[in-house]
Design an enzyme around this catalytic site. Structure first.
Site, short mmCIF file in Angstrom:
data_model
loop_
_atom_site.label_atom_id
_atom_site.label_comp_id
_atom_site.label_asym_id
_atom_site.label_seq_id
_atom_site.Cartn_x
_atom_site.Cartn_y
_atom_site.Cartn_z
N ASP A 100 -17.94 0.88 5.07
CA ASP A 100 -17.25 0.20 4.09
C ASP A 100 -17.81 -1.10 3.92
O ASP A 100 -18.10 -2.04 4.82
CB ASP A 100 -15.86 -0.11 4.78
CG ASP A 100 -14.76 -0.18 3.88
OD1 ASP A 100 -14.87 -0.90 2.97
OD2 ASP A 100 -13.54 0.43 3.99
N ASP A 202 -15.44 -2.25 -1.32
CA ASP A 202 -13.99 -2.72 -1.40
C ASP A 202 -13.94 -3.48 -2.75
O ASP A 202 -14.80 -4.35 -2.94
CB ASP A 202 -13.84 -3.64 -0.11
CG ASP A 202 -12.54 -3.86 0.11
OD1 ASP A 202 -11.60 -3.31 0.57
OD2 ASP A 202 -12.20 -5.23 -0.15
N GLU A 261 -13.90 1.26 -4.67
CA GLU A 261 -12.50 1.07 -4.82
C GLU A 261 -12.26 0.16 -6.03
O GLU A 261 -12.64 -1.16 -5.94
CB GLU A 261 -11.88 0.43 -3.49
CG GLU A 261 -10.35 0.18 -3.59
CD GLU A 261 -9.94 -0.79 -2.80
OE1 GLU A 261 -8.63 -0.83 -2.28
OE2 GLU A 261 -10.58 -1.73 -2.34
N HIS A 321 -6.04 3.78 4.34
CA HIS A 321 -5.45 2.67 5.27
C HIS A 321 -4.57 1.79 4.55
O HIS A 321 -4.07 0.67 5.00
CB HIS A 321 -6.63 1.88 5.77
CG HIS A 321 -7.48 1.23 4.77
ND1 HIS A 321 -7.96 1.86 4.06
CD2 HIS A 321 -7.59 -0.17 4.54
CE1 HIS A 321 -8.82 0.96 3.21
NE2 HIS A 321 -8.31 -0.35 3.62
N ASP A 322 -4.08 1.89 3.14
CA ASP A 322 -3.34 0.67 2.50
C ASP A 322 -2.07 1.49 1.96
O ASP A 322 -1.31 0.77 1.49
CB ASP A 322 -4.20 0.25 1.12
CG ASP A 322 -5.29 -0.61 1.67
OD1 ASP A 322 -5.20 -1.17 2.67
OD2 ASP A 322 -6.26 -0.53 0.74
C1 NOJ Z 1 -8.86 -3.35 -0.24
C2 NOJ Z 1 -8.69 -2.64 0.92
O1 NOJ Z 1 -8.60 -1.50 1.11
C3 NOJ Z 1 -7.67 -3.59 1.67
O2 NOJ Z 1 -7.33 -3.17 2.92
C4 NOJ Z 1 -8.11 -4.92 1.81
O3 NOJ Z 1 -6.82 -5.69 2.38
C5 NOJ Z 1 -8.43 -5.60 0.61
N1 NOJ Z 1 -9.18 -4.89 -0.20
C6 NOJ Z 1 -9.06 -6.91 0.67
O4 NOJ Z 1 -10.26 -6.76 1.30
#
Ligand code: NOJ
Length: 525
Positions: A100, A202, A261, A321-322
């Site tokens: 990542d 990211d 992402e 994870h979000d």
């Molecule tokens: C996306 C990530 O998936 C998330 O977990 C993170 O808080 C934010 N970007 C900031 O890096």
């Protein structure tokens, strides 16, 4: 067929949140040797790659997504030697490593930022986005941070504001500075040199912001962040040539890969970043956000396929994870039937499946009951409307023993109380468990190239109970039937004779009956 196998297109990518996978040194936090110890499990599961959420030194304001050193390993996860062992052992098992990369922002503890805020003429000052206040002392523009409040933080010593899209401890880098650009491209080279095969980028489409820092126009919304159109703080055109440079570096490594992402983007905007001289893939959030209805998923998948340029390959995910885990969103109580259908959909639709650790045992989110227990800062900020992301980040459930076999010490987040029943050891011993269902289906996917890279055709244009589609490659034709409903339904089959190869035995013509939540795969005779 093995010779045509391309890991990131035909394989399965498994996301690991390293803090929560396996703790080898019993400090309550998962680590790299813990992951290495589980490689036999992952190989047996049949996955082809692991994406590791950030493992770099980090003060953990955003649990690793605030990076203080892009080429180091955080001691809580182990050492560089541990990482090298993981890469070597993974390769032995044909498992690829995806790291990542969080390159939009650093931690405020990164040496670059510490230098940057010393003086205005410090060589690192311009590595971040520093601007003077407006004449009335207000921030330079109206941009807001997604994690709450203004995106501008004032530094009284410098008399300037710096910009942060996320927490104030995550200052955004100035990607228009060629030194930043070079330093970041070197990060790709560094990890490729360590034997890494790919990267998850990211919020990559936030790297560039409007050069003139114009205000975003207002729009209706509930949170301050949603009350503006984010047209100047993300998705700037400068990203496309940069992706070309990144791709050229990846292309020097056979099988090199990047999945992005995309932040605040719809499927067509997301798809525009994929393809030749761009990313190999990006995440389609639209698909993951569907409610439990076959037509919703079909429409999202078809929209996604239609948006991608010819030659770009789709991918699909439901959990990360979000997000609240798919099993928590779709299942009732401990009933796993919908989790099986969801996994079957991921493994059989056109597109690389991304599986989030624990999804193979239908792990549920842990309940978050009290604000005082929340670790994820956004859960504290937005409590009780949003309780943060701790729920989906709880420890993996390996056994029915102490702390689910994750650690001998108290885990950093509580283990779900269902672990006594729901764990890998138990499910491995039950033929009808989610885990065994997943493994059988992965094995079938491996033996049927049409399920990996075949064409896709929906058989039910307006599905309300079951989803039916065809995957075909050369002379092979497969039909996948996924019953989304709790009722028995009759599924119509395309013309011809069909041999059941999953979920049923026997040969079928014209139609077949699906039990509630049943998954059946057939192959043309
Ligand atoms: C996306 C990530 O998936 C998330 O977990 C993170 O808080 C934010 N970007 C900031 O890096």
């Amino acid at each position: 067929m093995k010779k045509d196998f391309l890991w990131w297109r035909d394989g399965i990518i498994y996301q690991i949140y390293p803090r929560s996978f396996a703790d080898s040194n019993n400090d309550g936090i998962g680590d790299l040797p813990g992951i290495t110890n589980k490689l036999d499990y992952l190989q047996d599961l049949g996955i082809d790659a692991i994406w590791l959420s950030p493992i770099y030194p980090s003060p953990d304001v955003d649990f690793g997504y605030d990076v203080a050193d892009y080429t180091g390993i955080d001691p809580k996860f182990g050492t560089m030697a541990d990482f090298e062992t993981l890469v070597k052992e993974a390769k032995k098992r044909d498992i690829h490593i995806v790291l990542d990369l969080v390159l939009n922002h650093t931690s405020d503890q990164h040496p670059w930022f510490i230098e940057s805020k010393k003086t205005e003429d410090n060589p690192y000052h311009n590595w971040y986005l520093w601007l003077y206040p407006k004449s009335d002392g207000e921030p330079p523009n109206n941009w807001t941070a997604i994690f709450g409040g203004s995106a501008w933080e004032f530094d009284p010593k410098l008399g300037q504001y710096y910009y942060h899209m996320f927490y104030k401890e995550q200052p955004d880098l100035n990607w228009r500075n060629s030194d930043v650009r070079q330093a970041m491209l070197d990060v790709f080279r560094f990890w490729l040199g360590k034997g890494v095969d790919g990267f998850r980028l990211d919020v990559f489409n936030a790297y560039f912001k409007d050069a003139a820092f114009r205000d975003n126009p207002p729009k209706w919304g509930i949170r301050a962040f949603d009350r503006q159109e984010h047209i100047h703080d993300v998705s700037q055109p400068e990203m496309i040539p940069l992706l070309g440079e990144i791709r050229a570096i990846l292309d020097e490594h056979p099988g090199g890969y990047a999945v992005g992402e995309t932040f605040l983007a719809n499927p067509s905007q997301t798809a525009a970043y994929c393809g030749e001289n761009k990313l190999h893939a990006a995440f389609n959030f639209d698909f993951a956000e569907n409610r439990w209805h076959p037509k919703r998923f079909l429409d999202s998948a078809e929209k996604w396929y239609g948006a991608l340029e010819p030659g770009a390959w789709p991918n699909n995910f439901l959990s990360n994870h979000d997000k609240v885990r798919a099993a928590s969103r779709y299942c009732f109580g401990e009933d796993d039937r919908r989790a099986k259908v969801a996994l079957a959909m991921l493994l059989t639709l056109k597109g690389t499946p991304f599986i989030y650790y624990g999804e193979e045992i239908a792990l549920r989110d842990i309940p978050i009951r009290k604000k005082s227990e929340v670790l994820d800062p956004i859960g504290k900020t937005f409590w009780p409307f949003f309780k943060g992301r701790d729920g989906c980040r709880a420890p993996m459930q390996w056994t029915s023993g102490r702390n689910a076999g994750f650690s001998d010490a108290k885990p950093w987040l509580p283990v779900h109380k269902d672990y006594v029943e729901r764990n890998v050891v138990n499910q491995a011993a039950q033929a009808d468990s989610v885990l065994m269902f997943f493994k059988r289906l992965v094995a079938l996917r491996k033996s049927e190239p049409a399920l990996q890279r075949g064409d896709f055709k929906a058989l039910t244009p307006d599905p309300h109970t079951y989803l039916a589609f065809e995957r075909s490659l050369a002379a092979d034709r497969l039909v996948v039937l996924l019953n989304f409903s709790s009722r028995e339904v009759q599924a119509a089959l395309p013309e011809g004779k069909w041999q059941a190869i999953f979920g049923r035995d026997g040969e079928f013509e014209n139609s077949l009956d699906l039990a509630p939540y049943q998954v059946v795969i057939l192959k043309q005779k």
